[in-house]
Write a protein that holds these residues in place. Structure first.
Motif, PDB file in Angstrom:
ATOM      1  N   TYR A 181      -2.086   1.278  -3.016  1.00 36.83           N
ATOM      2  CA  TYR A 181      -1.892   0.927  -4.512  1.00 36.83           C
ATOM      3  C   TYR A 181      -0.829  -0.343  -4.760  1.00 36.83           C
ATOM      4  O   TYR A 181       0.350   0.091  -5.026  1.00 36.83           O
ATOM      5  CB  TYR A 181      -1.193   2.153  -5.230  1.00 36.83           C
TER       6      TYR A 181
ATOM      7  N   PHE B 254      -7.330  16.638   0.897  1.00 38.06           N
ATOM      8  CA  PHE B 254      -7.752  15.508  -0.037  1.00 38.06           C
ATOM      9  C   PHE B 254      -8.611  14.581   0.398  1.00 38.06           C
ATOM     10  O   PHE B 254      -9.790  14.272  -0.349  1.00 38.06           O
ATOM     11  CB  PHE B 254      -6.231  14.915  -0.442  1.00 38.06           C
TER      12      PHE B 254
ATOM     13  N   HIS C 231      -1.773  14.021  -0.124  1.00 33.10           N
ATOM     14  CA  HIS C 231      -2.571  13.490   0.637  1.00 33.10           C
ATOM     15  C   HIS C 231      -2.999  14.183   1.855  1.00 33.10           C
ATOM     16  O   HIS C 231      -2.813  13.436   3.207  1.00 33.10           O
ATOM     17  CB  HIS C 231      -2.262  12.170   0.954  1.00 33.10           C
TER      18      HIS C 231
ATOM     19  N   PHE D 244       0.205   5.425   1.478  1.00 35.41           N
ATOM     20  CA  PHE D 244      -0.158   5.786  -0.108  1.00 35.41           C
ATOM     21  C   PHE D 244       0.156   4.363  -0.773  1.00 35.41           C
ATOM     22  O   PHE D 244      -0.392   4.242  -1.731  1.00 35.41           O
ATOM     23  CB  PHE D 244       0.694   6.986  -0.398  1.00 35.41           C
TER      24      PHE D 244
ATOM     25  N   HIS E 146      -9.958   8.539  -6.603  1.00 43.24           N
ATOM     26  CA  HIS E 146      -8.987   8.914  -6.002  1.00 43.24           C
ATOM     27  C   HIS E 146      -8.114   9.774  -6.826  1.00 43.24           C
ATOM     28  O   HIS E 146      -7.600  10.945  -6.449  1.00 43.24           O
ATOM     29  CB  HIS E 146      -8.171   7.641  -5.776  1.00 43.24           C
TER      30      HIS E 146
ATOM     31  N   HIS F  18      -6.946  14.119  -6.887  1.00 47.23           N
ATOM     32  CA  HIS F  18      -5.863  14.623  -6.916  1.00 47.23           C
ATOM     33  C   HIS F  18      -5.628  15.846  -7.834  1.00 47.23           C
ATOM     34  O   HIS F  18      -4.569  16.480  -7.921  1.00 47.23           O
ATOM     35  CB  HIS F  18      -4.755  13.419  -7.179  1.00 47.23           C
TER      36      HIS F  18
END
Ligand SMILES: [Zn+2]
Length: 249
Positions: free
Chosen positions: A82, A225, A221, A78, A211, A215
């Protein structure tokens, strides 16, 4: 198998340990504290900290860690999605700035009215008083923010119909500065986008939006997903890769 390495130090100093998950070996830092239960934290820099009760034995820690390994790897993945590693900018003439995946040279000019204009691979800042250094930053940040609103809107509206088609209530988005992530979403079903995402190519911005839209339907996740993401954007992995690369200094 989970392995514990290093010598035991129960005086509050750190020990290293590692957990094997499939072919992946995850290094963790082990700390002891007065707490009653074991805690595992995965940090945005991908480091893992395990905090164990002072009297916890190695076998119990290893067992717990092994059980939580899928979650640890998922958290790391995750944060890997990002990581906004943008070097700090000084907003001086000649400095390079990223915009939609490209480099632009910042040029400061003297003029009658304060303005920002993009032309010929340059971001031109016009200032009435060029000695006002801080004004340059204000102008550029404001300009990038307005560009982010326009570009994000365009991309969001482009993918929203497809999301709706897959049972996602797309709604709308807000721009919000977040410390360690490019995007997020609220309980009320709004997508949040980091204004710094404007540095990335449009394909990567689209990936972050899709993405987050996924969600709204699949909150964590889990496999559902990723199934949804795969259907919505079959080439998402390449885009994520590019997002990770393009922002590294
Ligand atoms: Zn996510």
């Amino acid at each position: 198998m989970t392995q514990l390495k290093g010598t035991s130090k129960r005086d509050g100093s750190a020990r290293r340990l590692s957990v094997q998950y499939g072919r992946k070996r995850v290094e963790c830092q082990l700390l002891y504290s007065r707490r009653k239960t074991l805690a595992i934290d995965v940090n945005p820099d991908l480091s893992v900290v395990v905090t164990a009760p002072v009297d916890a034995d190695d076998a119990a820690i290893a067992q717990k860690l092994h059980k939580r390994a899928p979650w640890i790897v998922q958290q790391q993945r995750f944060f890997q999605n990002y990581l906004p590693a943008i070097p700090p900018r000084r907003y001086v003439s000649g400095e390079s700035h990223r915009y939609l995946g490209r480099q632009y040279r910042l040029r400061v000019h003297q003029g009658s009215e304060d303005a920002v204009k993009m032309a010929r691979g340059q971001i031109n800042v016009v200032l009435a008083d060029t000695s006002q250094q801080r004004r340059i930053k204000t102008l550029v940040v404001g300009w990038l923010r307005r560009r982010a609103e326009v570009v994000f809107r365009e991309i969001f509206e482009g993918v929203a119909p497809k999301a709706e088609h897959h049972g996602i209530c797309a709604g709308s988005f807000d721009i919000r500065r977040m410390k360690n992530r490019w995007g997020s979403c609220t309980r009320e079903g709004r997508v949040l986008l980091n204004p710094d995402l404007i540095v990335a190519p449009k394909t990567c911005i689209e990936y972050v939006i899709v993405h987050e839209l996924c969600h709204l339907k699949e909150h964590n996740h889990g496999p559902a997903f990723y199934r949804l993401l795969q259907v919505m954007m079959p080439d998402w992995e390449g885009r994520r890769e590019r997002l990770n690369q393009c922002i590294l200094p």
